[in-house]
Design a protein around this motif. Structure first.
Motif, PDB file in Angstrom:
ATOM      1  N   TYR A  10       0.977  -1.352   0.193  1.00 22.43           N
ATOM      2  CA  TYR A  10      -0.060   0.099  -0.093  1.00 22.43           C
ATOM      3  C   TYR A  10       0.751   1.212  -0.045  1.00 22.43           C
ATOM      4  CZ  TYR A  10      -3.330   3.385   1.583  1.00 22.43           C
ATOM      5  OH  TYR A  10      -4.014   4.623   1.814  1.00 22.43           O
ATOM      6  N   SER A  11       1.853   1.273   0.786  1.00 23.32           N
ATOM      7  CA  SER A  11       2.794   2.304   0.810  1.00 23.32           C
ATOM      8  C   SER A  11       3.409   2.469  -0.356  1.00 23.32           C
ATOM      9  CB  SER A  11       3.914   2.065   2.128  1.00 23.32           C
ATOM     10  OG  SER A  11       3.123   2.120   3.238  1.00 23.32           O
ATOM     11  N   ALA A  12       4.077   1.340  -0.759  1.00 21.24           N
ATOM     12  CA  ALA A  12       4.705   1.622  -2.255  1.00 21.24           C
ATOM     13  C   ALA A  12       3.570   1.998  -3.327  1.00 21.24           C
ATOM     14  CB  ALA A  12       5.251   0.244  -2.886  1.00 21.24           C
ATOM     15  N   ALA A  13       2.257   1.597  -3.550  1.00 23.03           N
ATOM     16  CA  ALA A  13       1.530   2.131  -4.404  1.00 23.03           C
ATOM     17  C   ALA A  13       1.456   3.668  -4.309  1.00 23.03           C
ATOM     18  CB  ALA A  13       0.137   1.595  -4.295  1.00 23.03           C
ATOM     19  N   LEU A  14       1.250   4.040  -3.193  1.00 22.48           N
ATOM     20  CA  LEU A  14       1.249   5.511  -2.760  1.00 22.48           C
ATOM     21  C   LEU A  14       2.235   6.201  -3.192  1.00 22.48           C
ATOM     22  CD1 LEU A  14      -0.678   5.734   0.876  1.00 22.48           C
ATOM     23  CD2 LEU A  14      -1.669   6.145  -1.622  1.00 22.48           C
ATOM     24  N   VAL A 169      14.127   4.053  -5.343  1.00 21.43           N
ATOM     25  CA  VAL A 169      12.885   4.392  -4.972  1.00 21.43           C
ATOM     26  C   VAL A 169      11.990   3.287  -4.526  1.00 21.43           C
ATOM     27  CG1 VAL A 169      10.824   5.773  -5.462  1.00 21.43           C
ATOM     28  CG2 VAL A 169      13.166   6.625  -6.457  1.00 21.43           C
ATOM     29  N   ASN A 170      11.195   3.427  -3.344  1.00 19.77           N
ATOM     30  CA  ASN A 170      10.465   2.257  -2.904  1.00 19.77           C
ATOM     31  C   ASN A 170       9.123   2.231  -3.480  1.00 19.77           C
ATOM     32  OD1 ASN A 170      10.031  -0.134  -1.286  1.00 19.77           O
ATOM     33  ND2 ASN A 170       9.144   1.217   0.127  1.00 19.77           N
ATOM     34  N   ASP A 171       9.128   2.159  -4.962  1.00 22.84           N
ATOM     35  CA  ASP A 171       7.879   1.992  -5.481  1.00 22.84           C
ATOM     36  C   ASP A 171       7.317   0.716  -5.558  1.00 22.84           C
ATOM     37  OD1 ASP A 171       9.622   1.004  -7.291  1.00 22.84           O
ATOM     38  OD2 ASP A 171       8.523   1.500  -9.090  1.00 22.84           O
ATOM     39  N   ILE A 172       6.162   0.527  -6.260  1.00 16.56           N
ATOM     40  CA  ILE A 172       5.627  -0.909  -6.254  1.00 16.56           C
ATOM     41  C   ILE A 172       6.578  -2.139  -6.664  1.00 16.56           C
ATOM     42  CG2 ILE A 172       3.915  -2.341  -7.736  1.00 16.56           C
ATOM     43  CD1 ILE A 172       2.047   0.406  -7.840  1.00 16.56           C
ATOM     44  N   MET A 173       7.428  -1.796  -7.853  1.00 17.08           N
ATOM     45  CA  MET A 173       8.325  -2.868  -8.372  1.00 17.08           C
ATOM     46  C   MET A 173       9.525  -3.026  -7.183  1.00 17.08           C
ATOM     47  SD  MET A 173       7.480  -4.310 -11.145  1.00 17.08           S
ATOM     48  CE  MET A 173       8.990  -5.059 -11.266  1.00 17.08           C
ATOM     49  N   ARG A 174       9.869  -1.995  -6.456  1.00 20.63           N
ATOM     50  CA  ARG A 174      11.107  -2.381  -5.734  1.00 20.63           C
ATOM     51  C   ARG A 174      10.399  -3.065  -4.380  1.00 20.63           C
ATOM     52  NH1 ARG A 174      16.288  -1.622  -4.483  1.00 20.63           N
ATOM     53  NH2 ARG A 174      16.819  -1.072  -2.273  1.00 20.63           N
ATOM     54  N   LEU A 195      -1.547  -6.304 -10.679  1.00 21.72           N
ATOM     55  CA  LEU A 195      -3.146  -6.060 -10.651  1.00 21.72           C
ATOM     56  C   LEU A 195      -3.066  -4.644  -9.909  1.00 21.72           C
ATOM     57  CD1 LEU A 195      -6.116  -6.782 -10.251  1.00 21.72           C
ATOM     58  CD2 LEU A 195      -5.314  -7.950  -7.641  1.00 21.72           C
ATOM     59  N   ILE A 196      -2.145  -4.294  -9.399  1.00 25.54           N
ATOM     60  CA  ILE A 196      -2.208  -2.782  -8.519  1.00 25.54           C
ATOM     61  C   ILE A 196      -2.048  -1.683  -9.693  1.00 25.54           C
ATOM     62  CG2 ILE A 196      -0.964  -1.126  -7.327  1.00 25.54           C
ATOM     63  CD1 ILE A 196      -0.184  -3.283  -5.445  1.00 25.54           C
ATOM     64  N   TYR A 197      -1.235  -2.113 -10.649  1.00 26.05           N
ATOM     65  CA  TYR A 197      -0.998  -1.337 -11.637  1.00 26.05           C
ATOM     66  C   TYR A 197      -2.196  -1.172 -12.685  1.00 26.05           C
ATOM     67  CZ  TYR A 197       4.068  -0.449 -11.361  1.00 26.05           C
ATOM     68  OH  TYR A 197       5.437   0.060 -10.703  1.00 26.05           O
ATOM     69  N   LEU A 198      -2.817  -2.296 -12.775  1.00 33.32           N
ATOM     70  CA  LEU A 198      -3.957  -2.439 -13.715  1.00 33.32           C
ATOM     71  C   LEU A 198      -5.222  -1.758 -13.045  1.00 33.32           C
ATOM     72  CD1 LEU A 198      -5.699  -3.614 -16.247  1.00 33.32           C
ATOM     73  CD2 LEU A 198      -6.073  -5.622 -14.811  1.00 33.32           C
ATOM     74  N   VAL A 199      -5.099  -1.581 -11.787  1.00 29.65           N
ATOM     75  CA  VAL A 199      -6.203  -0.952 -11.081  1.00 29.65           C
ATOM     76  C   VAL A 199      -6.062   0.529 -11.186  1.00 29.65           C
ATOM     77  CG1 VAL A 199      -7.431  -0.400  -8.718  1.00 29.65           C
ATOM     78  CG2 VAL A 199      -6.991  -2.686  -9.222  1.00 29.65           C
ATOM     79  N   ILE A 200      -5.057   1.088 -11.137  1.00 27.80           N
ATOM     80  CA  ILE A 200      -4.576   2.523 -11.095  1.00 27.80           C
ATOM     81  C   ILE A 200      -4.784   3.068 -12.410  1.00 27.80           C
ATOM     82  CG2 ILE A 200      -2.594   4.219 -11.111  1.00 27.80           C
ATOM     83  CD1 ILE A 200      -1.341   2.511  -8.934  1.00 27.80           C
ATOM     84  N   THR A 201      -4.522   2.102 -13.655  1.00 29.20           N
ATOM     85  CA  THR A 201      -4.444   2.488 -15.002  1.00 29.20           C
ATOM     86  C   THR A 201      -6.074   2.570 -15.323  1.00 29.20           C
ATOM     87  OG1 THR A 201      -2.496   1.305 -15.681  1.00 29.20           O
ATOM     88  CG2 THR A 201      -4.231   1.624 -17.143  1.00 29.20           C
ATOM     89  N   LEU A 202      -7.081   1.688 -15.104  1.00 31.07           N
ATOM     90  CA  LEU A 202      -8.300   1.682 -15.119  1.00 31.07           C
ATOM     91  C   LEU A 202      -8.886   2.921 -14.328  1.00 31.07           C
ATOM     92  CD1 LEU A 202      -9.206  -2.014 -14.480  1.00 31.07           C
ATOM     93  CD2 LEU A 202      -9.098  -0.759 -16.770  1.00 31.07           C
ATOM     94  N   VAL A 203      -8.759   3.199 -13.060  1.00 26.22           N
ATOM     95  CA  VAL A 203      -9.250   4.455 -12.558  1.00 26.22           C
ATOM     96  C   VAL A 203      -8.655   5.638 -13.280  1.00 26.22           C
ATOM     97  CG1 VAL A 203      -9.240   5.944 -10.227  1.00 26.22           C
ATOM     98  CG2 VAL A 203      -9.332   3.242 -10.188  1.00 26.22           C
ATOM     99  N   SER A 204      -7.530   5.528 -13.873  1.00 31.44           N
ATOM    100  CA  SER A 204      -6.891   6.717 -14.516  1.00 31.44           C
ATOM    101  C   SER A 204      -8.088   6.987 -15.670  1.00 31.44           C
ATOM    102  CB  SER A 204      -5.548   6.676 -14.908  1.00 31.44           C
ATOM    103  OG  SER A 204      -4.696   6.612 -13.843  1.00 31.44           O
ATOM    104  N   GLN A 205      -8.196   5.784 -16.442  1.00 27.13           N
ATOM    105  CA  GLN A 205      -8.912   5.747 -17.774  1.00 27.13           C
ATOM    106  C   GLN A 205     -10.457   6.546 -17.581  1.00 27.13           C
ATOM    107  OE1 GLN A 205      -8.725   1.747 -19.161  1.00 27.13           O
ATOM    108  NE2 GLN A 205      -6.987   2.399 -20.489  1.00 27.13           N
ATOM    109  N   VAL A 206     -11.045   5.965 -16.459  1.00 27.10           N
ATOM    110  CA  VAL A 206     -12.173   6.593 -16.165  1.00 27.10           C
ATOM    111  C   VAL A 206     -12.259   8.097 -15.894  1.00 27.10           C
ATOM    112  CG1 VAL A 206     -13.986   6.786 -14.127  1.00 27.10           C
ATOM    113  CG2 VAL A 206     -13.155   4.479 -14.921  1.00 27.10           C
ATOM    114  N   PHE A 207     -11.069   8.421 -15.035  1.00 24.15           N
ATOM    115  CA  PHE A 207     -10.774  10.117 -15.006  1.00 24.15           C
ATOM    116  C   PHE A 207     -10.862  10.804 -16.314  1.00 24.15           C
ATOM    117  CE2 PHE A 207      -8.097  13.711 -14.005  1.00 24.15           C
ATOM    118  CZ  PHE A 207      -8.617  14.246 -13.409  1.00 24.15           C
TER     119      PHE A 207
END
Length: 223
Positions: A10-14, A169-174, A195-207
């Motif tokens: 969760y922290s990495a996703a943020l 950088v402590n992102d999702i991949m690291r 799955l996290i990347y996919l969710v962020i992408t889908l939310v971005s597409q809605v926006f």
């Protein structure tokens, strides 16, 4: 055990979102500057900027990230004689912003060129300054034309954030790599990262879809 690592993911996703949004904001500002410099009437200004944009578009993104991270410290040390260590997050934002700006500037430039010259002439005929005409007449239309291209570039930027894991950088991949080192469950955790990347992408597409509707509401009769 799976749920024990969820707070870390969760922290990495943020962190990934913060990296992407920061790079988007800085990148859009740089893209506007690139457009103004690249369309400048002076060749001594226009040519170097065009070369810089070509280089940024031609180099692999990972090379740009590594050059900014390791090169910035070396350049400052040679210029000042002092060793200054820049944060991985700041270097990541700088590199991704430059990459995004190099591509986004071409979308913005094409969007400006798509606007009829008659609108500039109409502004001049009404006694409006060129700057006022650009800010209040051309700029709003420019975003409408550029939005499809910028939307695709945002999605690319979002996925390019994975590159900064190589500089710490402590992102999702690291974070996924660190968890996998402890659990030895690569399929589980890399699938979860996907799955996290996919969710962020889908939310971005809605926006993005809602944003496009807002910018084109006048073409649809204000609905």
């Amino acid at each position: 055990m799976f749920f024990d690592f969820l707070p870390l993911m969760y922290s990495a996703a943020l962190m990934t979102l913060a990296l992407a949004v920061s790079s988007l904001i800085v990148g859009l500002i740089l893209a506007m500057i690139f457009v103004m410099l690249e369309t400048n009437k002076f060749v001594c200004i226009r040519k170097p900027v065009s070369i810089a944009i070509t280089l940024l578009r031609g180099l692999p993104e990972i090379i740009v990230v590594l050059l900014i991270y390791f090169g910035s410290t070396e350049v400052v040390e040679k210029l000042t004689g002092e060793y200054v260590e820049f944060s991985a997050f700041g270097c990541g934002v700088t590199a991704l912003s430059l990459i995004f700006a190099a591509y986004a500037s071409q979308s913005l430039r094409g969007a400006i060129q798509a606007i009829s010259l008659g609108q500039w002439e109409s502004g001049a005929a009404l006694g409006l300054s060129r700057r006022y005409t650009f800010m209040h007449i051309i700029l709003p239309q420019m975003w409408r034309h550029a939005l499809p291209g910028l939307s695709n570039q945002w999605l690319v930027l979002l996925k390019d954030t994975a590159l900064v894991s190589l500089i710490g950088v402590n992102d999702i991949m690291r974070q996924t790599e660190l968890i996998n080192t402890n659990t030895h469950q690569p399929f589980t955790w890399y699938s979860f990262a996907a799955l996290i990347y996919l969710v962020i992408t889908l939310v971005s597409q809605v926006f993005i879809r809602r944003l496009e509707q807002r910018f084109t509401r006048f073409e649809r009769g204000g609905k």
